[in-house]
Design an enzyme around this catalytic site. Structure first.
Site, mmCIF file in Angstrom:
data_model
loop_
_atom_site.group_PDB
_atom_site.id
_atom_site.type_symbol
_atom_site.label_atom_id
_atom_site.label_comp_id
_atom_site.label_asym_id
_atom_site.label_seq_id
_atom_site.Cartn_x
_atom_site.Cartn_y
_atom_site.Cartn_z
ATOM 1 N N GLU A 144 0.809 -1.219 0.000
ATOM 2 C CA GLU A 144 0.000 0.000 0.000
ATOM 3 C C GLU A 144 0.844 1.273 0.000
ATOM 4 O OE1 GLU A 144 -3.670 2.113 2.485
ATOM 5 O OE2 GLU A 144 -2.978 0.119 3.040
ATOM 6 N N LYS A 160 -8.614 -0.927 0.837
ATOM 7 C CA LYS A 160 -9.676 -1.443 1.698
ATOM 8 C C LYS A 160 -10.441 -2.468 0.891
ATOM 9 C CE LYS A 160 -9.280 -0.019 5.764
ATOM 10 N NZ LYS A 160 -8.749 -1.093 6.628
#
Length: 334
Positions: A144, A160
């Site tokens: 990420e 997410k």
């Protein structure tokens, strides 16, 4: 070699040079740290020696399944009462690891993870104890992007939504990603020129070893008046995707529910090139850190009203399973 405390001297990153950054999730107001190191020129690092990690049965969790599922239920109740929309609830796995010699080899673990679990924002920062500056031992296989700065454009790539395959991604995963993408957009608006912050990519499916993620991308033009790092870190830390929404309320619930500090897990790990005005910081997920004879690894999940406690526990297991196995000596096909 030089080390600075970024809470006390955030302007250090603007004075020139290439810096390597580790910022704890907790931040200064909660007893955490954000530090950066600048190294003198040197030759290539030595070849990593073989990694010898803890046995698989030595790992312990800061929350067992019953405790974690109870925390999920607590968050759902707080969502129902209107306190928050989402909270990221984490647990820390730990195992004693006291190798022969002073410290384990961060380079060796990083090499092992690169072979068995390649990640786009992987990295390792190791400053040994006794070197004359603050020590650090962090090895990350992060998928990420927290922040990238390039030619005045700041970009973030919140994750997410996690499943073993794309078909397993749910409506809850998509709603959670949109919620956090909006929170990242709000964070960047505090430091970017009005009207420049936009969502470049929404709900893209990314394949990673053993799982898939939903990833969005948000970017904006940094205000010329912004002091790049004092303002940027103040506006964005801790990362939105590992906090919750609204962020301040979510962080209060994290403090109530979690029994161990996250440290560099869910913080930031990366580099800043002050001479070029460029940087790339990863969210410190899928991250190991070592100190005082203990190797640690964090894992967590975003909790919303649509969460099922058992499924959220299983998500934390999925995120940890492959990497903890690699650190414990298992062979994994990349």
């Amino acid at each position: 070699m030089e080390c600075v405390d970024l809470h006390a001297d955030p302007g250090a990153l603007e004075r020139g040079g290439l810096w390597f950054v580790v910022a704890d999730f907790e931040g200064a107001e909660r007893g955490g740290r954000a530090r950066a190191w600048r190294f003198a020129e040197s030759g290539p690092p030595p070849a990593p020696r073989a990694w010898r990690g803890p046995r698989p049965d030595r790992w312990r969790s800061s929350s067992d399944q019953q405790e974690y599922e109870a925390a999920v239920s607590t968050v759902r109740a707080r969502v129902r009462s209107g306190d928050v929309y989402q909270v990221n609830v984490c647990r820390v796995l730990s195992a004693e690891l006291s190798p022969e010699g002073s410290e384990p080899s961060a380079a060796a673990l990083a090499h092992r993870l690169a072979q068995g679990n390649p990640a786009p924002y992987a990295g390792a920062i190791h400053v040994p104890a006794g070197s004359g500056v603050d020590p650090v031992w962090v090895v990350s296989a992060s998928p990420e992007l927290f922040l990238r700065l390039d030619q005045g454009i700041v970009t973030s790539g919140p994750i997410k939504g996690t499943a073993t395959t794309a078909a397993g991604l749910s409506a809850k995963d998509r709603a959670e990603n949109v919620m956090i993408t909006d929170l990242v957009r709000n964070d960047l608006q505090r430091i970017c020129e009005p009207g420049t912050v936009g969502v470049d990519r929404l709900l893209a499916v990314e394949q990673h070893p053993g799982l898939v993620h939903l990833v969005s991308t948000v970017s904006g033009a940094l205000r010329p008046s912004a002091s790049p790092w004092s303002d940027v870190l103040a506006a964005t830390m801790p990362p939105a995707s590992v906090s919750g929404a609204p962020k301040r309320a979510a962080l209060g619930i994290v403090d109530e529910l979690e029994t161990e500090p996250r440290g560099p897990y869910c913080g930031a790990v990366g580099w800043v090139d002050a001479d070029q005005g460029a940087a790339e910081l990863a969210v410190g997920i899928r991250t190991f850190w070592w100190s005082d004879g203990v190797l640690r690894f964090g894992t967590g999940a975003g909790i919303t009203w649509g969460s099922d406690p058992r499924a959220e526990w299983e998500e934390t297991e999925l995120k940890a399973r492959r990497l903890v196995a690699l650190a414990s000596g298992a062979e994994c096909d990349p």
